[in-house]
Design a protein around this motif. Structure first.
Motif, short mmCIF file in Angstrom:
data_model
loop_
_atom_site.label_atom_id
_atom_site.label_comp_id
_atom_site.label_asym_id
_atom_site.label_seq_id
_atom_site.Cartn_x
_atom_site.Cartn_y
_atom_site.Cartn_z
N THR A 149 0.84 -1.20 0.00
CA THR A 149 0.00 0.00 0.00
C THR A 149 0.88 1.25 0.00
OG1 THR A 149 -1.59 -1.23 1.33
CG2 THR A 149 -1.91 1.16 1.18
N ASP A 163 -5.89 5.71 0.62
CA ASP A 163 -7.15 6.06 -0.03
C ASP A 163 -7.01 6.07 -1.55
OD1 ASP A 163 -8.43 6.52 2.51
OD2 ASP A 163 -7.27 8.37 2.63
N PRO A 193 -6.44 4.46 -5.58
CA PRO A 193 -7.35 3.71 -6.46
C PRO A 193 -7.52 2.26 -6.02
CG PRO A 193 -5.63 4.84 -7.74
CD PRO A 193 -5.27 4.97 -6.30
N VAL A 194 -8.70 1.70 -6.32
CA VAL A 194 -8.95 0.31 -5.96
C VAL A 194 -8.10 -0.60 -6.85
CG1 VAL A 194 -10.98 0.09 -7.46
CG2 VAL A 194 -10.77 -1.37 -5.45
N CYS A 195 -7.56 -1.65 -6.23
CA CYS A 195 -6.63 -2.56 -6.91
C CYS A 195 -7.33 -3.88 -7.25
CB CYS A 195 -5.45 -2.81 -5.98
SG CYS A 195 -4.18 -3.90 -6.66
N ASN A 250 -7.63 -4.30 -2.31
CA ASN A 250 -7.10 -3.23 -1.45
C ASN A 250 -7.17 -1.90 -2.22
OD1 ASN A 250 -5.66 -1.84 0.56
ND2 ASN A 250 -3.68 -2.67 -0.06
N HIS A 251 -6.92 -0.79 -1.53
CA HIS A 251 -6.84 0.51 -2.18
C HIS A 251 -5.41 1.02 -2.16
CE1 HIS A 251 -11.09 1.95 -2.74
NE2 HIS A 251 -11.26 0.81 -2.06
N THR A 286 -1.22 0.18 -8.51
CA THR A 286 -2.25 1.11 -9.01
C THR A 286 -1.62 2.46 -9.33
OG1 THR A 286 -2.95 2.01 -6.85
CG2 THR A 286 -4.05 -0.01 -7.60
#
Ligand SMILES: [Zn+2]
Length: 299
Positions: free
Chosen positions: A157, A161, A163-165, A169-170, A175
């Motif tokens: 990570t 917050d 982009p969605v992967c 996860n974000h 991403t």
């Protein structure tokens, strides 16, 4: 000892006989079959053509999560999903030593035996492509973790917050920095009508080319992606303290433009704690086929 390396790819099956200095003596490719029985038959004939009964060992690289102890394919989404639950050892003729692991660790095995990580006890490898793959050697061991997931550097990570992967996860690294991320960013600026030489549906290579030609928008996209990669790498250096970082994969072919920017980003972020510059280098086993690394796995 006669050893084969095999790469099971989404579209191509590649096999080669690799000598003890890491050279491919002979190789064959075939389209990847669509079911297990055809795959077994194709492997049988490839192995036959490359030495048959004289082959002692077979190393197999495959996407997904492979249990190296049993060679069972634990998780493998996509076109090769029919291999989930398969034991790769059972797909080659009996009597041969078989080793298997995912493609990122296979690449690292090649670098450890014949390449940029030779003789190193601590090394980190990133493969920059459609996504970001990774492999870690720590204190002399290729890290696998409790369930074989260790080394998924693309899913580190970098923005809670973000982009969605694809993993759910974000803000995972991939991403921000990956061919897919760079291409979707480029498509977005074209779609918004920004003033740039990017047009249509640019590929990752198009964006790097436009950036090299001075296009401000393309430079912005590459700069932001590289900053995320450098930040993630700085964190990994603080955690793993490797002797060398090997950066391969299709995007690494951008060469100096990428390596120089990445080194600068990593340098300022790590200089106080690490107090040294960790070499960031391309792979030395120049083997896009994955055959050599797979052979290293069984050697
Ligand atoms: Zn992810």
């Amino acid at each position: 000892v006669s050893v084969l390396g095999i790469d099971i790819g989404g579209t191509r099956l590649k096999a080669g006989r690799v000598d003890e200095s890491g050279r491919i003596e002979a190789s064959r490719t075939a389209p990847t079959p669509g079911d297990r029985d055809s795959l077994r038959a194709t492997l049988d004939s490839l192995i036959g053509e490359l030495g048959g009964a004289s082959v002692n060992g077979v190393g197999i690289g495959c996407k997904g999560i492979i249990n190296p102890a049993t060679t069972r394919v634990e998780v493998l989404p996509g076109t090769l999903a029919y291999l989930e639950g398969a034991v790769l050892r059972d797909l080659v003729p009996a009597g041969m030593r078989v080793a298997a692991d995912n493609d990122a660790r296979v690449a690292m095995a090649g670098e450890l035996m014949w390449g940029a990580a030779k003789g190193r006890a601590n090394a980190l490898m990133l493969t920059l492509g459609t996504g970001v793959g990774g492999a870690i050697v720590a204190d002399g061991r290729l890290l696998r973790g409790a369930t074989g997931v260790a080394g998924h550097i693309g899913h580190l990570t970098v923005d809670p917050d973000g982009p969605v992967c694809i993993c759910g996860n974000h803000g995972c690294l991939e991403t921000f920095f990956s061919a897919r991320a760079i291409e979707s960013e480029a498509f977005a600026v074209v779609h918004r009508g920004c003033a740039s030489r990017l047009a249509g549906n640019p590929t990752c290579a198009d964006v790097f080319r436009a950036a090299a030609e001075g296009d401000a928008i393309a430079r912005g996209i590459i700069g932001r992606a590289t900053r995320a990669l450098g930040a993630a790498l700085a964190g990994l250096l603080h955690i793993l303290d490797p002797e060398v970082v090997i950066v391969g994969g299709q995007i690494s072919e951008a060469g100096e433009a990428l390596f120089e920017a990445l080194k600068q980003e990593v340098r300022w972020r790590t200089r106080r704690l690490l107090r040294r510059e960790v070499p960031i280098v391309p792979p030395r086993v120049a083997d896009p086929s994955g055959i050599i690394g797979a052979a290293a796995l069984v050697r």
